[in-house]
Motif scaffolding. Structure first.
Motif, PDB file in Angstrom:
ATOM      1  N   LEU A  47       0.805  -1.217   0.000  1.00 50.25           N
ATOM      2  CA  LEU A  47       0.000   0.000   0.000  1.00 50.25           C
ATOM      3  C   LEU A  47       0.842   1.273   0.000  1.00 50.25           C
ATOM      4  O   LEU A  47       0.352   2.332  -0.401  1.00 50.25           O
ATOM      5  CB  LEU A  47      -0.929   0.020   1.219  1.00 50.25           C
ATOM      6  N   TYR A  48       2.097   1.191   0.419  1.00 50.56           N
ATOM      7  CA  TYR A  48       2.906   2.415   0.510  1.00 50.56           C
ATOM      8  C   TYR A  48       3.182   2.990  -0.869  1.00 50.56           C
ATOM      9  O   TYR A  48       3.056   4.202  -1.083  1.00 50.56           O
ATOM     10  CB  TYR A  48       4.223   2.119   1.232  1.00 50.56           C
ATOM     11  N   LEU A  49       3.564   2.149  -1.821  1.00 54.21           N
ATOM     12  CA  LEU A  49       3.870   2.626  -3.171  1.00 54.21           C
ATOM     13  C   LEU A  49       2.710   2.420  -4.138  1.00 54.21           C
ATOM     14  O   LEU A  49       2.747   2.926  -5.260  1.00 54.21           O
ATOM     15  CB  LEU A  49       5.110   1.922  -3.717  1.00 54.21           C
ATOM     16  N   GLY A  50       1.677   1.699  -3.705  1.00 56.89           N
ATOM     17  CA  GLY A  50       0.542   1.416  -4.570  1.00 56.89           C
ATOM     18  C   GLY A  50      -0.121   2.638  -5.183  1.00 56.89           C
ATOM     19  O   GLY A  50      -0.433   2.656  -6.385  1.00 56.89           O
ATOM     20  N   VAL A 101      -1.882   7.062   3.827  1.00 56.92           N
ATOM     21  CA  VAL A 101      -1.582   8.484   4.025  1.00 56.92           C
ATOM     22  C   VAL A 101      -0.083   8.736   3.932  1.00 56.92           C
ATOM     23  O   VAL A 101       0.375   9.654   3.227  1.00 56.92           O
ATOM     24  CB  VAL A 101      -2.140   8.968   5.386  1.00 56.92           C
ATOM     25  N   SER A 102       0.705   7.929   4.621  1.00 53.04           N
ATOM     26  CA  SER A 102       2.154   8.127   4.577  1.00 53.04           C
ATOM     27  C   SER A 102       2.707   7.816   3.186  1.00 53.04           C
ATOM     28  O   SER A 102       3.640   8.481   2.714  1.00 53.04           O
ATOM     29  CB  SER A 102       2.848   7.253   5.628  1.00 53.04           C
ATOM     30  N   GLY A 103       2.112   6.833   2.504  1.00 52.71           N
ATOM     31  CA  GLY A 103       2.567   6.489   1.161  1.00 52.71           C
ATOM     32  C   GLY A 103       2.313   7.592   0.151  1.00 52.71           C
ATOM     33  O   GLY A 103       3.141   7.843  -0.729  1.00 52.71           O
ATOM     34  N   ILE A 104       1.181   8.263   0.273  1.00 46.62           N
ATOM     35  CA  ILE A 104       0.891   9.395  -0.619  1.00 46.62           C
ATOM     36  C   ILE A 104       1.968  10.462  -0.471  1.00 46.62           C
ATOM     37  O   ILE A 104       2.498  10.988  -1.455  1.00 46.62           O
ATOM     38  CB  ILE A 104      -0.508   9.971  -0.326  1.00 46.62           C
ATOM     39  N   GLY A 105       2.308  10.782   0.769  1.00 49.20           N
ATOM     40  CA  GLY A 105       3.365  11.764   0.995  1.00 49.20           C
ATOM     41  C   GLY A 105       4.700  11.300   0.466  1.00 49.20           C
ATOM     42  O   GLY A 105       5.435  12.063  -0.166  1.00 49.20           O
ATOM     43  N   GLY A 106       5.029  10.022   0.689  1.00 46.16           N
ATOM     44  CA  GLY A 106       6.307   9.502   0.234  1.00 46.16           C
ATOM     45  C   GLY A 106       6.444   9.496  -1.275  1.00 46.16           C
ATOM     46  O   GLY A 106       7.491   9.850  -1.817  1.00 46.16           O
ATOM     47  N   VAL A 107       5.387   9.116  -1.970  1.00 47.52           N
ATOM     48  CA  VAL A 107       5.426   9.089  -3.440  1.00 47.52           C
ATOM     49  C   VAL A 107       5.659  10.487  -4.000  1.00 47.52           C
ATOM     50  O   VAL A 107       6.452  10.685  -4.924  1.00 47.52           O
ATOM     51  CB  VAL A 107       4.123   8.485  -3.993  1.00 47.52           C
ATOM     52  N   VAL A 108       4.967  11.478  -3.434  1.00 53.98           N
ATOM     53  CA  VAL A 108       5.091  12.846  -3.955  1.00 53.98           C
ATOM     54  C   VAL A 108       6.487  13.401  -3.713  1.00 53.98           C
ATOM     55  O   VAL A 108       7.080  14.032  -4.600  1.00 53.98           O
ATOM     56  CB  VAL A 108       4.017  13.771  -3.345  1.00 53.98           C
ATOM     57  N   ILE A 109       7.063  13.169  -2.523  1.00 52.59           N
ATOM     58  CA  ILE A 109       8.412  13.704  -2.296  1.00 52.59           C
ATOM     59  C   ILE A 109       9.421  12.990  -3.189  1.00 52.59           C
ATOM     60  O   ILE A 109      10.402  13.588  -3.627  1.00 52.59           O
ATOM     61  CB  ILE A 109       8.853  13.634  -0.813  1.00 52.59           C
ATOM     62  N   ASN A 110       9.188  11.721  -3.497  1.00 56.18           N
ATOM     63  CA  ASN A 110      10.103  11.010  -4.388  1.00 56.18           C
ATOM     64  C   ASN A 110      10.129  11.655  -5.766  1.00 56.18           C
ATOM     65  O   ASN A 110      11.181  11.810  -6.378  1.00 56.18           O
ATOM     66  CB  ASN A 110       9.673   9.547  -4.505  1.00 56.18           C
ATOM     67  N   VAL A 111       8.955  12.054  -6.251  1.00 62.40           N
ATOM     68  CA  VAL A 111       8.866  12.715  -7.558  1.00 62.40           C
ATOM     69  C   VAL A 111       9.497  14.100  -7.517  1.00 62.40           C
ATOM     70  O   VAL A 111      10.364  14.445  -8.322  1.00 62.40           O
ATOM     71  CB  VAL A 111       7.396  12.820  -8.009  1.00 62.40           C
ATOM     72  N   LEU A 112       9.057  14.918  -6.557  1.00 63.35           N
ATOM     73  CA  LEU A 112       9.458  16.322  -6.556  1.00 63.35           C
ATOM     74  C   LEU A 112      10.906  16.517  -6.123  1.00 63.35           C
ATOM     75  O   LEU A 112      11.581  17.431  -6.606  1.00 63.35           O
ATOM     76  CB  LEU A 112       8.522  17.133  -5.662  1.00 63.35           C
ATOM     77  N   MET A 113      11.401  15.679  -5.228  1.00 62.40           N
ATOM     78  CA  MET A 113      12.791  15.839  -4.828  1.00 62.40           C
ATOM     79  C   MET A 113      13.738  15.427  -5.950  1.00 62.40           C
ATOM     80  O   MET A 113      14.834  15.981  -6.083  1.00 62.40           O
ATOM     81  CB  MET A 113      13.076  15.059  -3.546  1.00 62.40           C
ATOM     82  N   THR A 114      13.315  14.469  -6.781  1.00 57.81           N
ATOM     83  CA  THR A 114      14.106  14.164  -7.981  1.00 57.81           C
ATOM     84  C   THR A 114      14.186  15.396  -8.867  1.00 57.81           C
ATOM     85  O   THR A 114      15.256  15.756  -9.380  1.00 57.81           O
ATOM     86  CB  THR A 114      13.456  13.006  -8.760  1.00 57.81           C
ATOM     87  N   LYS A 115      13.061  16.056  -9.048  1.00 59.82           N
ATOM     88  CA  LYS A 115      13.019  17.283  -9.845  1.00 59.82           C
ATOM     89  C   LYS A 115      13.872  18.377  -9.210  1.00 59.82           C
ATOM     90  O   LYS A 115      14.552  19.146  -9.894  1.00 59.82           O
ATOM     91  CB  LYS A 115      11.567  17.724  -9.993  1.00 59.82           C
ATOM     92  N   MET A 116      13.864  18.458  -7.888  1.00 62.92           N
ATOM     93  CA  MET A 116      14.659  19.474  -7.193  1.00 62.92           C
ATOM     94  C   MET A 116      16.157  19.251  -7.392  1.00 62.92           C
ATOM     95  O   MET A 116      16.922  20.213  -7.565  1.00 62.92           O
ATOM     96  CB  MET A 116      14.328  19.462  -5.694  1.00 62.92           C
ATOM     97  N   LEU A 335       3.752   1.901 -12.365  1.00 58.56           N
ATOM     98  CA  LEU A 335       2.891   0.932 -13.027  1.00 58.56           C
ATOM     99  C   LEU A 335       3.671  -0.338 -13.361  1.00 58.56           C
ATOM    100  O   LEU A 335       3.210  -1.458 -13.095  1.00 58.56           O
ATOM    101  CB  LEU A 335       2.301   1.549 -14.295  1.00 58.56           C
ATOM    102  N   LEU A 336       4.856  -0.177 -13.939  1.00 66.86           N
ATOM    103  CA  LEU A 336       5.670  -1.344 -14.276  1.00 66.86           C
ATOM    104  C   LEU A 336       6.113  -2.107 -13.031  1.00 66.86           C
ATOM    105  O   LEU A 336       6.128  -3.341 -13.022  1.00 66.86           O
ATOM    106  CB  LEU A 336       6.899  -0.908 -15.078  1.00 66.86           C
ATOM    107  N   MET A 337       6.444  -1.383 -11.983  1.00 64.35           N
ATOM    108  CA  MET A 337       6.896  -2.024 -10.752  1.00 64.35           C
ATOM    109  C   MET A 337       5.770  -2.772 -10.059  1.00 64.35           C
ATOM    110  O   MET A 337       6.013  -3.721  -9.308  1.00 64.35           O
ATOM    111  CB  MET A 337       7.506  -0.987  -9.807  1.00 64.35           C
ATOM    112  N   MET A 338       4.526  -2.355 -10.279  1.00 62.44           N
ATOM    113  CA  MET A 338       3.400  -3.070  -9.699  1.00 62.44           C
ATOM    114  C   MET A 338       3.082  -4.335 -10.492  1.00 62.44           C
ATOM    115  O   MET A 338       2.759  -5.380  -9.933  1.00 62.44           O
ATOM    116  CB  MET A 338       2.169  -2.164  -9.657  1.00 62.44           C
TER     117      MET A 338
END
Length: 386
Positions: A47-50, A101-116, A335-338
């Motif tokens: 569920l964390y990365l789902g 809830v924690s997974g939603i936050g984690g996924v978003v920071i993974n995306v945006l921090m890569t961009k940062m 998607l591929l990882m799932m």
């Protein structure tokens, strides 16, 4: 300043990895405290990365409207809230909610921090910086396995959840007070023009990253079973697979550094993917005396690619489209990882041979090579923004 910023982002993503690993690391204690089964533990892990398939794009869009820093702060707050919910969970439903809830936050920071990272290092040392940043994930996984079970065993499981919550709050405060938007980076903008995205090369880059990671997952997901089929004991098989993962972890920053210093990122990616592809048949068919050497060499080669690969979207996206474009990149990856591990497991069950997972891993690496070649044929650098 940018190296300080990288340290802040590294720490935040390390905490994300610890949070992801927390359920697996604490699974015996969670099963006792919540009276749940291994199937339900697997549900909590997934569920964390789902939500990443949808949330990655949504996070990129929100950042485009409200700004990167504000969106990441909100996402870190989601991680804190999720950690508190897990700490106070008394039943499976509450734990599921906290995990989402924690997974939603984690996924978003993974995306945006890569961009940062791309924003801060664009044009100079970007592959090196991204390789270091990517290395935060295995560091966090290892720390989660090292710290959390020890805390739970020495006191109680609540002490482990408390420590995780403290780490998450530290990441939030450190980011909020230290991170700065780089000079010249785009700020919040209400416009998202999807027609300006370089969809074709972006899709090929995302396919490359997803296929690479899905193939890598065949090693640590099925490697112990594959070696067990060869007659190796499970503890020895697990140790052998750990050599591969450790070798890859060591060369991740080296690959980024080499890409920046030599300017031959494409050649480096190609060599890395070919080496990673060949390790699968090597493990299946080489004599036992060569297995460890093959795994270590394969891991060393596989670890060279991640930094240059994750830098690829930065070469084709305009600064004003990086947030949304990186979200698209990660949505395809999630998607591929799932799909890939479940597909490999299903086919292996159907034919009754776990070695099929390694055959699929080699095929995935071959497809990743083709995706890389397709990216090179379709990519072109965006014009410099005014």
């Amino acid at each position: 300043m940018r190296w300080i910023i990288l340290c802040v982002l590294f720490f935040a993503r390390t905490v994300m990895a610890i949070q992801f690993q927390s359920v697996a690391a604490l699974s015996p204690f969670i099963m006792d405290s919540l009276a749940i089964t291994l199937t339900e533990i697997g549900l909590l892990i997934g569920l964390y990365l789902g939500p990443g398939i949808i949330v990655a794009v949504a996070g990129g869009a929100v950042a485009t409207w409200f700004g990167d820093k504000r969106t990441v702060i909100a996402s870190l707050m989601f991680m804190v809230i999720g950690a508190v919910m897990m700490m106070s969970a008394s039943n499976l439903g509450w734990a599921v909610a906290g995990r989402v809830v924690s997974g939603i936050g984690g996924v978003v920071i993974n995306v945006l921090m890569t961009k940062m990272v791309i924003d801060w290092f664009a044009g100079k040392n970007v592959s090196t910086a991204l390789a270091i940043y990517i290395g935060s994930w295995p560091v966090g996984i290892a720390l989660g396995l090292l710290i959390l079970p020890a805390l739970a065993a020495s006191a109680e499981v609540q002490s482990a959840w408390t420590a995780l919550t403290i780490f998450t709050v530290m990441a939030l405060l450190l980011f909020a007070f230290v991170y700065q938007t780089p000079v010249g980076a785009t700020t919040a903008d209400t416009r998202i023009n999807i027609t300006t995205l370089p969809w074709t090369p972006l899709a090929f880059a995302a396919l490359l990253w997803g296929l690479y990671n899905a193939a890598f997952a065949m090693i640590f997901g099925f490697g112990t079973l594959v070696l067990g089929e060869r007659g190796m004991s499970i503890p020895n098989a697990s140790s052998a697979i750990s050599f591969y993962i450790l070798a890859a972890t060591l060369t991740i920053p080296i690959g980024g550094w080499l890409a920046d210093r030599t300017g031959r990122a494409n050649l480096l990616i190609f060599v890395s993917l070919v080496g990673a592809m060949l390790v699968f048949p090597a493990v299946l068919y080489l004599p036992d005396s060569f297995l460890i050497v093959a795994l270590v060499l394969g891991g060393l080669l596989a670890g060279l690619a991640p930094g240059p690969i994750v830098a690829m979207p930065g070469f084709i996206l305009r600064p004003e489209t990086r947030a949304f474009g990186t979200g698209v990149f990660y949505s395809i990856y999630y998607l591929l990882m799932m799909i890939a591990p479940a597909l490999a497991g299903g086919i292996a069950d159907h034919v009754g041979d776990v070695n099929v997972a390694f055959v699929l891993g080699s095929v995935m690496m071959l497809l990743a090579i083709l995706a890389h070649l397709a990216f090179r044929q379709t990519a072109s650098a965006p014009p410099v923004a005014a």
